[in-house]
Design a protein around this motif. Structure first.
Motif, PDB file in Angstrom:
ATOM      1  N   MET A   1       0.802  -1.194   0.000  1.00 55.74           N
ATOM      2  CA  MET A   1       0.000   0.000   0.000  1.00 55.74           C
ATOM      3  C   MET A   1       0.850   1.266   0.000  1.00 55.74           C
ATOM      4  O   MET A   1       0.494   2.288  -0.543  1.00 55.74           O
ATOM      5  N   SER A   2       2.027   1.203   0.647  1.00 55.94           N
ATOM      6  CA  SER A   2       2.851   2.387   0.770  1.00 55.94           C
ATOM      7  C   SER A   2       3.376   2.861  -0.569  1.00 55.94           C
ATOM      8  O   SER A   2       3.820   3.994  -0.695  1.00 55.94           O
ATOM      9  N   GLN A   3       3.348   1.983  -1.595  1.00 61.04           N
ATOM     10  CA  GLN A   3       3.858   2.351  -2.905  1.00 61.04           C
ATOM     11  C   GLN A   3       2.770   2.919  -3.811  1.00 61.04           C
ATOM     12  O   GLN A   3       3.052   3.302  -4.934  1.00 61.04           O
ATOM     13  N   GLN A   4       1.547   2.981  -3.337  1.00 60.81           N
ATOM     14  CA  GLN A   4       0.476   3.544  -4.150  1.00 60.81           C
ATOM     15  C   GLN A   4       0.713   5.027  -4.369  1.00 60.81           C
ATOM     16  O   GLN A   4       1.139   5.738  -3.463  1.00 60.81           O
ATOM     17  N   LEU A  32     -11.659   1.643  -2.424  1.00 58.84           N
ATOM     18  CA  LEU A  32     -11.311   0.781  -1.291  1.00 58.84           C
ATOM     19  C   LEU A  32     -11.508  -0.686  -1.652  1.00 58.84           C
ATOM     20  O   LEU A  32     -10.713  -1.548  -1.265  1.00 58.84           O
ATOM     21  N   GLY A  35      -8.616  -2.158  -3.384  1.00 56.22           N
ATOM     22  CA  GLY A  35      -7.380  -2.308  -2.637  1.00 56.22           C
ATOM     23  C   GLY A  35      -6.616  -1.035  -2.345  1.00 56.22           C
ATOM     24  O   GLY A  35      -5.484  -1.076  -1.846  1.00 56.22           O
ATOM     25  N   TRP A  36      -7.239   0.129  -2.626  1.00 60.35           N
ATOM     26  CA  TRP A  36      -6.534   1.378  -2.357  1.00 60.35           C
ATOM     27  C   TRP A  36      -6.506   1.662  -0.860  1.00 60.35           C
ATOM     28  O   TRP A  36      -7.479   1.423  -0.140  1.00 60.35           O
ATOM     29  N   ASP A  37      -5.396   2.197  -0.391  1.00 56.56           N
ATOM     30  CA  ASP A  37      -5.295   2.671   0.981  1.00 56.56           C
ATOM     31  C   ASP A  37      -6.261   3.845   1.153  1.00 56.56           C
ATOM     32  O   ASP A  37      -6.346   4.730   0.292  1.00 56.56           O
ATOM     33  N   GLU A  38      -6.987   3.855   2.270  1.00 46.96           N
ATOM     34  CA  GLU A  38      -8.045   4.856   2.437  1.00 46.96           C
ATOM     35  C   GLU A  38      -7.500   6.282   2.447  1.00 46.96           C
ATOM     36  O   GLU A  38      -8.078   7.179   1.816  1.00 46.96           O
ATOM     37  N   ALA A  39      -6.407   6.522   3.153  1.00 46.21           N
ATOM     38  CA  ALA A  39      -5.869   7.874   3.217  1.00 46.21           C
ATOM     39  C   ALA A  39      -5.461   8.372   1.827  1.00 46.21           C
ATOM     40  O   ALA A  39      -5.731   9.522   1.454  1.00 46.21           O
ATOM     41  N   ILE A  40      -4.833   7.495   1.029  1.00 43.96           N
ATOM     42  CA  ILE A  40      -4.421   7.884  -0.323  1.00 43.96           C
ATOM     43  C   ILE A  40      -5.634   8.098  -1.213  1.00 43.96           C
ATOM     44  O   ILE A  40      -5.682   9.048  -2.016  1.00 43.96           O
ATOM     45  N   ALA A 252      -8.430   8.710   9.443  1.00 40.78           N
ATOM     46  CA  ALA A 252      -8.062   8.974   8.051  1.00 40.78           C
ATOM     47  C   ALA A 252      -8.345  10.415   7.652  1.00 40.78           C
ATOM     48  O   ALA A 252      -7.813  10.895   6.648  1.00 40.78           O
TER      49      ALA A 252
END
Length: 280
Positions: A1-4, A32, A35-40, A252
């Motif tokens: 997720m950190s690489q999104q 979501l 698979g996207w991170d919610e904050a991003i 978030a």
């Protein structure tokens, strides 16, 4: 997720979904689900649509979020009875710093009205209903009833016009005095859905969706409003204010904030919390 990453292609997709009539909360749900991170995902929505995805409001609530008219990013906004300057605006999270929201005389008048009614500030009780003194909040405070005096009524009307939010969707102004060394450690203003007292609190107007902190004086040193998640410090300057909104009761929203310790002098603030529905 950190690489999104928020790419132009992602923003184009969000814009297409919005033009097709899909509300922002549905676009967020789709992201979501993929698979996207919610904050991003929320940052991408804010960057593309200019606002954060709004929470689902209860029946009878005003849709959307309180929001000043920054569509043209005019440096001065009409707040009904007074022009108010825009000093800084951040989209995600939505944070806006205003100058000259109150006159010096209005600040002094609110302090004079509040002085005789101060007591140790409390927070929502940890274990159940009600409130309690909390070591994280070392200030003295009081609440005005909405429209309690002509001065309070005038200020509340100005806030409603500036933030384009119904006057009756606001709690009464709370005034706080911070002595040297006093602080309010980082916290969120929304009501925790998991807390035992939240269900009862929400019956009086629904969730909080926005906060306006007005500085009634300028302390000699310290006392800034801090937003640890985004590395922002707002200096307390008499008559100025900081506004921030949050579309759901969740970290978030990046609205973790606090009052840093006062180093010298006192700090006086007036806080207006805005609700989804009519507060009574």
């Amino acid at each position: 997720m950190s690489q999104q990453a928020i790419t132009p292609e992602l923003c184009d997709w969000i814009a297409e979904q919005s033009r097709a009539g899909h509300p922002s909360q549905n676009i967020l749900a789709a992201m979501l689900g993929s698979g996207w991170d919610e904050a991003i995902a929320r940052q991408a929505l804010a960057r593309t649509l200019g606002q954060s995805a709004t929470l689902t409001a209860p029946a009878g609530a005003t849709p959307g979020l309180p929001e000043p008219d920054l569509s043209r990013f005019a440096p001065v906004l009409d707040a009904g009875d007074r022009p108010v300057k825009v000093v800084m605006a951040l989209r995600q999270p939505r944070v806006v710093v205003f100058a000259d929201l109150l006159s010096g005389e209005e600040c002094d008048g609110i302090i004079a009205l509040a002085t005789q009614r101060l007591s140790r500030s409390e927070t929502v009780a940890t274990g159940g209903d009600g409130s309690e003194v909390n070591a994280a909040r070392t200030s003295d405070g009081m609440f005005f009833e909405r429209g309690e005096t002509a001065l309070i009524q005038r200020v509340e009307g100005r806030i409603a016009a500036l933030l384009r939010w119904p006057l009756d969707h606001g709690e009464g102004l709370q005034v706080l005095r911070y002595s040297p060394g006093a602080e309010y450690q980082p916290h969120y203003d929304y009501f925790d859905p998991a807390h035992a007292s939240t269900a009862n609190i929400l019956r009086r107007g629904g969730q909080r969706v926005g906060t306006l902190v007005i500085y009634l004086n300028t302390p000699a040193a310290g006392g800034s409003t801090i937003f640890p998640d985004i590395g922002l410090d707002v200096a307390p300057v008499k008559g100025n204010a900081v506004f921030f909104s949050y579309d759901r009761p969740h970290p978030a929203t990046q609205t973790l904030h606090g009052g840093s310790p006062v180093v010298e002098g006192e700090k006086w603030v007036a806080t207006k919390w805005l609700r989804q529905g009519v507060f009574n």
